[in-house]
Scaffold this active site. Sequence first.
Site, short mmCIF file in Angstrom:
data_model
loop_
_atom_site.label_atom_id
_atom_site.label_comp_id
_atom_site.label_asym_id
_atom_site.label_seq_id
_atom_site.Cartn_x
_atom_site.Cartn_y
_atom_site.Cartn_z
N ASP A 1 -4.33 -14.98 6.77
CA ASP A 1 -4.36 -13.54 6.90
C ASP A 1 -5.79 -13.08 7.15
OD1 ASP A 1 -2.33 -11.16 6.19
OD2 ASP A 1 -4.36 -10.62 5.54
N ASN B 1 -9.61 -2.12 12.42
CA ASN B 1 -8.93 -1.10 13.20
C ASN B 1 -9.56 0.27 12.99
OD1 ASN B 1 -7.03 -2.49 14.67
ND2 ASN B 1 -5.55 -2.53 13.01
N ASP C 1 -7.06 -5.78 18.40
CA ASP C 1 -6.35 -6.75 19.25
C ASP C 1 -7.27 -7.90 19.64
OD1 ASP C 1 -4.10 -5.26 19.07
OD2 ASP C 1 -4.11 -4.54 21.15
N GLU D 1 -1.39 -9.13 11.19
CA GLU D 1 -2.61 -9.94 11.17
C GLU D 1 -2.37 -11.24 10.41
OE1 GLU D 1 -2.16 -7.10 9.49
OE2 GLU D 1 -3.42 -6.95 7.70
#
Lengths: 261, 308
Positions: B155, B163, B172, B198
């Site tokens: 993770d 973000n 991304d 993620e």
Amino acid sequence: MTEASPRRSRILAVTSGKGGVGKTFVAANLAAALARLGERVLVLDADLGLANLDVVLNLFPKITLHDVFTGRHSLDEAILPAPGGFSVLLAGSGMVEYSRMTPEVREQLQKVIDEVSPRFDRVLLDTGAGISDVVLYTVSLADDVLIVATPEPTSLTDAYATIKVLATTQGRREVQLLVNQARRPGEGRNVRAQLQQVLDRYVGPTLDGSLRLTLVGEVPADGAVREAVQRRQLLLEAMPGALAAQAVMTVATRLLAADEA
Amino acid sequence: MVGMPVGAARRAHRPIPRSGQFAASWRRSTAGNGRPAGLISFQPGSGRLLDCRHPRHSDRIGPFVQRPHAPSRPDASPLHLEQALQLLAQSGRPAPGGEPGSAAWLQGLIDALVDLSSRDALTGLANRRSFELALAREVDRVARSGEPALLLVLDVDHFKRVNDNHGHAAGDEVLRAVAAALLDSVRPMDLVARVGGEEFAIILPNCPEPFGATVAERVRRRVERAPVMAGPGGTPIEVTISIGGAFAPQWVRSTPALWVERADQQLYRAKAKGRNLVQLETGAVSLVSTEERQALFDTTFGFEDHDD
């Protein structure tokens, strides 16, 4: 492990590291042998995920442990008479959902065992193969544990692993061994000795107290076993004179004698 | 289902028919020269492709593919081959080779669609669907072969911050960079998948326990060492991952779900301990060492019973 309550059955878990070594065959025929010796015996199919005691005994139960767990039927309705003069409590195929030992399943299983305990002299727990949490929990409910192994390498390795886990995680210091499908007389003794020595060297030093593996008997490889299984009969019923049947009787006698000693 | 961000892609999955007969639009999208409809028929229930005919050559050119069992869908809508070709083009895959409508062409088209539907669109890694298939296969394989296998769940640490601070495009970019780093640090036989936003997973077949920690640590460091450059002239973003791992229970009749849960528990531990860490489940797996195994079958170790 044993509690000093007089009205309580002695619980024996029959297990094996590897599947296909005759664990259920041993559980069923040992139950019949004990019944013959006058014991009130219940075999509980504790292989919750994949039970086949019903196949061995040629029973088609309508009411199973599953119904007891879900509260649809009472425990009394689910306890069935088996051909060998003992009683069985079958898991049924609906038990697949219990193949994981959730707290609810633990509680249910414990409750069932507590309820049947005063009514029998002996309860045999026919556990699943492998060392899953279900098997470990089931074994933890038992006073004694009997490992069924064949002299074959994978079976021995798995038996060793099982004993090791029981000793290290459950504090077992006594484990019983039954060598099934022995190819020659005395093979059981050799197998026990080898296991004991390797346990002494690699597991013993990590434990407090010594770990003792007791051989309760060896059952010879015997064509009669296969024949009885194919006829879906107990060996003790179908061919009581067979070598393997006599060996199982000897095991039962020895178990009783050991408990009285 | 994860990994299908494009609306068209979602639609394309739906019409893959599971039963019944339907006409297919049989045109080459590039040339635009329309041809009459062909016929493709599927066995109701099983989804097995029974028949596939070219409109002008009615000789049978199927069956050649078997789809996994799926419940029948009486309302299956027509499959537009044109749309399939568009999807392939959109994903950057070449159009199938061979004469359009030929068996080879159709097979190529199906192969490409299978590949498309088993990959995550953003990263190109295996998607959740193919991960789950591979995991179930691995559980079976381990139970039979007894070979150790390791499942890692990974993770990205504080991904939300990426973000929030750098924008979703940067997010991304980070996911793509992590994917590349993961692929770069494992063997070709290992399956690297993006299983969620993620969250990634790696299945490592035949991975002995002593190597597990080494591999996982290598993966963690590989990600840590490579800051992601978000956009031209952007600031490098420091990316770390937390890794949890569990070995397949060799002795246990287990399930993929249980295996994932055990690995997830280790991932939570890694997160709780401060992230950018590897936590592997230990204990129950290495029940019998090689040395013990050898001793079990070493006749000189003492195969005679002395004390019985």
